[in-house]
Design a protein around this motif. Structure first.
Motif, mmCIF file in Angstrom:
data_model
loop_
_atom_site.group_PDB
_atom_site.id
_atom_site.type_symbol
_atom_site.label_atom_id
_atom_site.label_comp_id
_atom_site.label_asym_id
_atom_site.label_seq_id
_atom_site.Cartn_x
_atom_site.Cartn_y
_atom_site.Cartn_z
ATOM 1 N N ASP A 170 -12.934 -17.926 -40.062
ATOM 2 C CA ASP A 170 -11.918 -16.921 -39.729
ATOM 3 C C ASP A 170 -12.308 -15.550 -40.288
ATOM 4 O O ASP A 170 -12.120 -14.526 -39.624
ATOM 5 C CB ASP A 170 -10.557 -17.341 -40.290
ATOM 6 N N CYS A 171 -12.848 -15.538 -41.497
ATOM 7 C CA CYS A 171 -13.270 -14.273 -42.110
ATOM 8 C C CYS A 171 -14.436 -13.649 -41.343
ATOM 9 O O CYS A 171 -14.462 -12.435 -41.111
ATOM 10 C CB CYS A 171 -13.657 -14.496 -43.566
ATOM 11 N N ASP A 187 -15.109 -14.103 -38.200
ATOM 12 C CA ASP A 187 -14.550 -13.610 -36.935
ATOM 13 C C ASP A 187 -13.873 -12.250 -37.140
ATOM 14 O O ASP A 187 -13.983 -11.357 -36.298
ATOM 15 C CB ASP A 187 -13.550 -14.615 -36.371
ATOM 16 N N GLU A 188 -13.177 -12.109 -38.256
ATOM 17 C CA GLU A 188 -12.505 -10.837 -38.538
ATOM 18 C C GLU A 188 -13.521 -9.711 -38.756
ATOM 19 O O GLU A 188 -13.348 -8.600 -38.246
ATOM 20 C CB GLU A 188 -11.623 -10.972 -39.776
ATOM 21 N N GLU A 198 -14.923 -8.723 -35.487
ATOM 22 C CA GLU A 198 -13.933 -7.939 -34.744
ATOM 23 C C GLU A 198 -13.847 -6.515 -35.284
ATOM 24 O O GLU A 198 -13.588 -5.570 -34.522
ATOM 25 C CB GLU A 198 -12.570 -8.623 -34.837
#
Length: 300
Positions: free
Chosen positions: A209-210, A212-213, A216
């Motif tokens: 998730d990190c 991916d952030e 982004e």
């Protein structure tokens, strides 16, 4: 021998119908179809709010292409993993890359871009070791970065030691420096994500998730990790590379390496957006010409 001269009898594999049927449809202007392609109307809008984006909107959007900072190693909006055995030179190689990026210096002979702010998170070396290595690198490069263009977070940056990035409160401590950087380097996976079990899939959910952030946020991310014993692949569960766009494997050539220099071969077994390469590049570092000077040099 079968007579294949009558093309009307051939089956059309794309449409799933025979050529005679296709000819019949064409002559009758496809009158048996229930709608006209040109007059096809937009389907009914979803009853609930939709998050889906029409492909036409995506095709028409003015999307900025990714910035290739160092080809194969650092691309904005992408995450790359560089894996090697312990002692396989992954840290000093990445320190050299970071030094080049922060000063806008050609790296491994590749064209240089504008200087980019770099964050290097080093969870293993002492402050003295970091100092001595970057002294050698910047003496070779011939210049130092502007103030703030290369920031180091090390084991003594926090009173309680390097935070465990497996948990949100640990990762949040890095966010002010991450937000101020274009390039984020994490050295290394095992020591930064200390409470994550390498073979447990669920332990890597927050890590992914990190990543991916960060992608982004258009950061160029480089994650350092270890390989298996044979140096064929990165160590641990496949989930470790779920949010990774490119995997690089570095192997020290023991036959060509000496007491004064190391020879490293890099291959690229995974690339989400391009071709894989079993032989990406070979380089050497140390006293490569025998005059006592430290340098990095790509071997052609």
């Amino acid at each position: 021998m079968k007579d294949c001269s009558n093309q009307n009898n051939l089956h059309n594999p794309i449409l799933g119908i025979g050529s005679q049927q296709l000819l019949f449809l064409t002559r009758n202007k496809m009158s048996q179809l229930s709608f006209d392609f040109d007059d096809y109307q937009e389907p009914c809008a979803p009853k609930k709010p939709s998050v889906g984006e029409c492909i036409n909107a995506i095709l028409s959007a003015d999307i900025e292409p990714p910035n290739i900072i160092v080809p194969n190693f650092l691309v904005s909006g992408e995450a790359t993993m560089l894996a090697a055995l312990a002692g396989g030179a992954k840290t000093i190689t990445t320190q050299y890359i970071a030094a080049c990026v922060a000063t806008g210096t050609p790296c491994f002979g590749m064209p240089a871009g504008e200087p980019e702010p770099v964050l290097f998170v080093d969870s293993e070396l002492s402050k003295y070791q970091i100092q001595q290595r970057f002294k050698l690198i910047y003496e070779f490069i011939g210049k130092r970065p502007k103030k703030g263009f290369l920031r180091i977070i090390h084991k003594r940056s926090f009173k309680s030691g390097m935070p465990d990035l497996t948990h949100p409160d640990g990762f949040e401590k890095l966010m002010p420096d991450i937000e101020a950087s274009t390039v984020v380097i994490l050295d290394n996976l095992s020591s930064l994500y200390r409470s994550a079990e390498e073979l447990s899939q669920n332990d890597w959910n927050y890590y992914n998730d990190c990543l991916d952030e960060l992608r982004e946020l258009n950061k160029a991310v480089l994650v350092l990790h270890h390989t298996d014993k044979d140096s064929r692949n990165y160590r641990g569960h496949s989930e470790i590379a779920r949010a990774i766009d490119n995997v690089l494997i570095a192997v020290k050539d023991k036959k060509l390496s000496t007491d004064s220099k190391s020879v490293i071969k890099v291959r690229k077994p995974k690339s989400r957006h391009g071709a894989n390469s079993e032989e990406l590049m070979t380089f050497e570092f140390g006293d490569v010409v025998g005059n006592g000077d430290f340098q990095f040099k790509k071997i052609e």
